[in-house]
Design a protein around this motif. Structure first.
Motif, PDB file in Angstrom:
ATOM      1  N   SER A   1       0.663  -1.104  -0.079  1.00 16.40           N
ATOM      2  CA  SER A   1      -0.119   0.099  -0.142  1.00 16.40           C
ATOM      3  C   SER A   1       0.878   1.215  -0.094  1.00 16.40           C
ATOM      4  CB  SER A   1      -0.706  -0.216   1.086  1.00 16.40           C
ATOM      5  OG  SER A   1      -0.129   0.232   2.509  1.00 16.40           O
ATOM      6  N   ALA A   2       0.386   2.385  -0.358  1.00 13.61           N
ATOM      7  CA  ALA A   2       1.088   3.591  -0.420  1.00 13.61           C
ATOM      8  C   ALA A   2       0.335   4.831  -0.290  1.00 13.61           C
ATOM      9  CB  ALA A   2       1.566   3.883  -1.989  1.00 13.61           C
ATOM     10  N   LYS A   3       0.971   5.750   0.675  1.00 17.08           N
ATOM     11  CA  LYS A   3       0.301   7.103   0.944  1.00 17.08           C
ATOM     12  C   LYS A   3       1.290   7.925   0.565  1.00 17.08           C
ATOM     13  CE  LYS A   3      -1.802   5.742   5.093  1.00 17.08           C
ATOM     14  NZ  LYS A   3      -2.292   5.905   6.548  1.00 17.08           N
ATOM     15  N   ALA A   4       0.860   9.410  -0.260  1.00 16.62           N
ATOM     16  CA  ALA A   4       1.787  10.271  -0.680  1.00 16.62           C
ATOM     17  C   ALA A   4       1.018  11.929  -0.029  1.00 16.62           C
ATOM     18  CB  ALA A   4       1.516  10.248  -2.156  1.00 16.62           C
ATOM     19  N   GLN A   5       2.159  12.468   0.171  1.00 19.20           N
ATOM     20  CA  GLN A   5       1.943  13.971   0.532  1.00 19.20           C
ATOM     21  C   GLN A   5       2.386  14.888  -0.313  1.00 19.20           C
ATOM     22  OE1 GLN A   5       0.009  15.446   2.824  1.00 19.20           O
ATOM     23  NE2 GLN A   5      -0.776  13.551   3.921  1.00 19.20           N
ATOM     24  N   ALA A   6       2.026  15.582  -1.420  1.00 19.81           N
ATOM     25  CA  ALA A   6       2.786  16.229  -2.462  1.00 19.81           C
ATOM     26  C   ALA A   6       2.398  17.499  -2.048  1.00 19.81           C
ATOM     27  CB  ALA A   6       2.112  15.877  -3.845  1.00 19.81           C
ATOM     28  N   ALA A   7       3.793  18.207  -1.884  1.00 27.31           N
ATOM     29  CA  ALA A   7       4.059  19.640  -2.079  1.00 27.31           C
ATOM     30  C   ALA A   7       4.222  20.195  -3.396  1.00 27.31           C
ATOM     31  CB  ALA A   7       4.912  20.129  -0.766  1.00 27.31           C
ATOM     32  N   VAL A   8       3.445  20.957  -3.892  1.00 26.92           N
ATOM     33  CA  VAL A   8       3.523  21.535  -5.152  1.00 26.92           C
ATOM     34  C   VAL A   8       3.801  23.076  -5.069  1.00 26.92           C
ATOM     35  CG1 VAL A   8       2.458  21.505  -7.574  1.00 26.92           C
ATOM     36  CG2 VAL A   8       1.834  19.708  -6.204  1.00 26.92           C
ATOM     37  N   GLN A   9       4.824  23.421  -5.670  1.00 20.18           N
ATOM     38  CA  GLN A   9       5.418  24.815  -5.831  1.00 20.18           C
ATOM     39  C   GLN A   9       5.252  25.515  -7.275  1.00 20.18           C
ATOM     40  OE1 GLN A   9       6.175  26.959  -2.884  1.00 20.18           O
ATOM     41  NE2 GLN A   9       5.904  28.365  -4.165  1.00 20.18           N
ATOM     42  N   ILE A  10       4.371  26.436  -7.524  1.00 17.91           N
ATOM     43  CA  ILE A  10       4.064  26.726  -8.688  1.00 17.91           C
ATOM     44  C   ILE A  10       4.593  28.270  -9.075  1.00 17.91           C
ATOM     45  CG2 ILE A  10       2.237  27.470 -10.589  1.00 17.91           C
ATOM     46  CD1 ILE A  10       0.362  25.702  -8.819  1.00 17.91           C
ATOM     47  N   PHE A  11       5.668  28.192 -10.052  1.00 19.95           N
ATOM     48  CA  PHE A  11       6.431  29.352 -10.135  1.00 19.95           C
ATOM     49  C   PHE A  11       5.910  30.001 -11.604  1.00 19.95           C
ATOM     50  CE2 PHE A  11       9.222  26.672  -8.078  1.00 19.95           C
ATOM     51  CZ  PHE A  11       9.743  27.465  -7.028  1.00 19.95           C
ATOM     52  N   THR A  12       6.390  30.899 -11.872  1.00 15.19           N
ATOM     53  CA  THR A  12       5.776  31.869 -13.176  1.00 15.19           C
ATOM     54  C   THR A  12       6.333  31.097 -14.363  1.00 15.19           C
ATOM     55  OG1 THR A  12       7.846  32.972 -13.050  1.00 15.19           O
ATOM     56  CG2 THR A  12       6.137  34.080 -11.932  1.00 15.19           C
ATOM     57  N   ASP A  13       7.278  30.006 -14.304  1.00 12.11           N
ATOM     58  CA  ASP A  13       7.724  29.436 -15.492  1.00 12.11           C
ATOM     59  C   ASP A  13       8.046  27.803 -15.574  1.00 12.11           C
ATOM     60  OD1 ASP A  13       9.933  29.329 -13.702  1.00 12.11           O
ATOM     61  OD2 ASP A  13      11.203  30.088 -15.180  1.00 12.11           O
ATOM     62  N   ARG A  14       7.493  27.185 -14.113  1.00 10.37           N
ATOM     63  CA  ARG A  14       7.591  25.908 -14.020  1.00 10.37           C
ATOM     64  C   ARG A  14       6.812  25.629 -12.697  1.00 10.37           C
ATOM     65  NH1 ARG A  14      11.802  28.379 -11.598  1.00 10.37           N
ATOM     66  NH2 ARG A  14      12.685  27.598  -9.694  1.00 10.37           N
ATOM     67  N   ILE A  15       6.769  23.992 -12.550  1.00  9.22           N
ATOM     68  CA  ILE A  15       6.096  23.524 -11.463  1.00  9.22           C
ATOM     69  C   ILE A  15       7.211  22.481 -10.776  1.00  9.22           C
ATOM     70  CG2 ILE A  15       4.067  22.148 -10.536  1.00  9.22           C
ATOM     71  CD1 ILE A  15       2.567  23.401 -12.704  1.00  9.22           C
ATOM     72  N   GLU A  16       7.289  22.703  -9.521  1.00  6.22           N
ATOM     73  CA  GLU A  16       8.268  21.623  -8.801  1.00  6.22           C
ATOM     74  C   GLU A  16       7.522  21.047  -7.927  1.00  6.22           C
ATOM     75  OE1 GLU A  16      11.879  23.516  -7.540  1.00  6.22           O
ATOM     76  OE2 GLU A  16      12.401  23.960  -9.583  1.00  6.22           O
ATOM     77  N   GLN A  17       7.728  19.624  -7.839  1.00  7.18           N
ATOM     78  CA  GLN A  17       6.867  18.760  -6.546  1.00  7.18           C
ATOM     79  C   GLN A  17       7.960  18.326  -5.726  1.00  7.18           C
ATOM     80  OE1 GLN A  17       3.399  16.775  -7.487  1.00  7.18           O
ATOM     81  NE2 GLN A  17       3.359  17.447  -9.700  1.00  7.18           N
TER      82      GLN A  17
ATOM     83  N   LEU B   1       1.017  11.136  -8.697  1.00  6.75           N
ATOM     84  CA  LEU B   1       1.209   9.666  -8.465  1.00  6.75           C
ATOM     85  C   LEU B   1      -0.181   9.154  -8.544  1.00  6.75           C
ATOM     86  CD1 LEU B   1       4.239   9.568  -6.094  1.00  6.75           C
ATOM     87  CD2 LEU B   1       4.039   9.005  -8.460  1.00  6.75           C
ATOM     88  N   THR B   2      -0.545   7.738  -9.076  1.00  4.63           N
ATOM     89  CA  THR B   2      -1.628   7.019  -8.966  1.00  4.63           C
ATOM     90  C   THR B   2      -1.256   5.786  -8.263  1.00  4.63           C
ATOM     91  OG1 THR B   2      -1.098   6.194 -11.423  1.00  4.63           O
ATOM     92  CG2 THR B   2      -2.658   8.231 -10.737  1.00  4.63           C
ATOM     93  N   PRO B   3      -2.294   4.628  -8.128  1.00  7.63           N
ATOM     94  CA  PRO B   3      -1.944   3.510  -7.223  1.00  7.63           C
ATOM     95  C   PRO B   3      -1.065   2.543  -7.941  1.00  7.63           C
ATOM     96  CG  PRO B   3      -4.270   4.230  -7.319  1.00  7.63           C
ATOM     97  CD  PRO B   3      -3.715   5.018  -8.121  1.00  7.63           C
ATOM     98  N   GLY B   4      -0.939   2.636  -9.408  1.00 10.07           N
ATOM     99  CA  GLY B   4      -0.099   1.547  -9.822  1.00 10.07           C
ATOM    100  C   GLY B   4      -0.476  -0.012  -9.578  1.00 10.07           C
ATOM    101  N   LYS B   5       0.337  -0.573  -8.829  1.00  7.79           N
ATOM    102  CA  LYS B   5      -0.073  -2.186  -8.195  1.00  7.79           C
ATOM    103  C   LYS B   5      -0.441  -1.919  -6.539  1.00  7.79           C
ATOM    104  CE  LYS B   5       2.640  -4.372 -11.610  1.00  7.79           C
ATOM    105  NZ  LYS B   5       3.816  -5.782 -11.805  1.00  7.79           N
ATOM    106  N   ALA B   6      -0.557  -0.889  -6.138  1.00  6.41           N
ATOM    107  CA  ALA B   6      -0.841  -0.837  -4.805  1.00  6.41           C
ATOM    108  C   ALA B   6      -2.220  -1.340  -4.653  1.00  6.41           C
ATOM    109  CB  ALA B   6      -0.398   0.815  -4.474  1.00  6.41           C
TER     110      ALA B   6
END
Length: 261
Positions: free
Chosen positions: A66-82, A163-168
Motif C-alpha cells: 500500500s502507499a500514501k503520498a503527501q505532495a507539496a506543489v510549488q508553482i512558479f511563473t515558468d515551471r512547477i516543482e513537486q 502519482l496513482t496507485p499502480g500496483k498498490a
C-alpha cells in the motif's frame, strides 16, 4: 508351487527391508524441509519395494503493498516543482520493486531514501509507471520523489502531474498547491479528486485530472465581475432608514457563480 509364505520364510530379511524403507519414506514425507529444497532423488536398491512420492518447491506468496503520498506543489511563473513524500508498506511477500502509476508528463528528477537502491520510469503504451527498487527484507519505507515540469509562459492552463496507485492495493494522496510571488492560479477541473477544507488541498485514492488556470498576480479574471457600477443613497426624511441603489454591469464567466457585496 512356492507360496508367498514359503518365500518369506526363505528370505527372513525381506520383510525387515520392506519395513525399513517404508519407515524412511514416512520420515521424509513428514519433513517440510524436504519440500522447500531442490534435493537430489533418494536412491533405493533395485530389490527393494518402491513408493514414488512427487514433490514440488513451495511457491512464494504474491507481493502486496500500500502507499500514501503527501505532495507539496510549488508553482512558479515558468515551471512547477513537486516534492512527494511516500509512505509505503509491504503487506505480504518479499518485495523487490514498488510500482506506482505516474499520470502526467513531468520529469522525475530524484527518488531519495535509505531503503532505495535504484529507480526508473517505465512506459507501457500511454501509461507511465515509477518503479522503485528497494533493499531485501524491507517492509516500510518513506522515500522522497521530486518532479519538475517543462517550462511554460503565463497565462497558461496546466494539468498537474501526480502519482496513482499502480500496483498498490491501497492508495491515498493529498496534494497541496502553493503559488510563488508573481503568479496566481485557479483550479478549474478536478475529476477524480476531492477538494479538502484547507485551501488549495485536494485528495484522491485513484488519480484523475487536476487542471489549473495560471496567470500573473492580479491578472486572472474573477468568476463574476461588476463594471460601470454606481451606488446612490437616499435618506428617509424622518431619519429612520437609508435606501441604497446599486447600478452596474455584471459579467458572469462561470456557471452558478456568485458575487458577495
Amino acid at each position: 508351487m512356492k507360496t508367498r509364505e514359503t518365500l518369506a520364510a526363505r528370505n527372513p530379511n525381506a520383510n525387515w527391508s520392506r519395513f525399513l524403507w517404508l519407515f524412511i519414506l514416512l520420515l521424509i514425507a513428514l519433513s517440510p524441509s524436504v519440500f522447500a529444497q531442490d534435493s537430489p532423488p533418494l536412491v533405493i536398491p533395485e530389490d527393494a519395494d518402491k513408493i514414488i512420492i512427487e514433490t514440488r518447491p513451495v511457491q512464494k506468496p504474491p507481493v502486496f503493498h500500500s502507499a500514501k503520498a503527501q505532495a507539496a506543489v510549488q508553482i512558479f511563473t515558468d515551471r512547477i516543482e513537486q516534492a512527494i513524500r511516500l509512505e509505503i508498506t509491504v503487506i505480504q511477500g518479499d518485495a523487490e520493486t514498488i510500482s506506482l502509476g505516474l499520470n502526467g508528463k513531468d520529469e522525475i528528477t530524484a527518488v531519495e531514501g535509505d531503503q532505495v537502491t535504484s529507480w526508473s520510469v517505465r512506459q507501457e503504451g500511454n501509461a507511465r509507471f515509477l518503479d522503485i527498487k528497494i533493499k531485501a527484507g524491507v517492509k516500510n519505507l518513506n522515500p522522497l520523489v521530486r518532479l519538475r515540469s517543462p517550462e511554460f509562459e503565463l497565462p497558461n492552463t496546466v494539468s498537474l502531474t501526480h502519482l496513482t496507485p499502480g500496483k498498490a492495493v491501497g492508495f491515498n494522496s493529498v496534494i497541496t498547491l502553493k503559488y510563488a510571488p508573481g503568479v496566481e492560479g485557479k483550479v478549474i477541473e478536478v475529476p477524480g479528486f476531492n477538494p479538502l477544507d484547507t485551501k488549495n488541498q485536494f485528495q484522491t485514492s485513484s488519480g484523475g485530472v487536476l487542471k489549473i488556470q495560471l496567470g500573473h498576480s492580479g491578472a486572472l479574471a474573477e468568476p463574476v465581475e461588476l463594471t460601470d457600477s454606481q451606488l446612490t443613497g437616499k435618506v428617509d426624511p424622518n431619519g429612520k432608514f437609508v435606501e441604497f441603489q446599486l447600478r452596474g454591469t455584471a459579467t458572469v464567466r462561470e456557471k452558478d457563480a456568485s458575487l458577495i457585496l
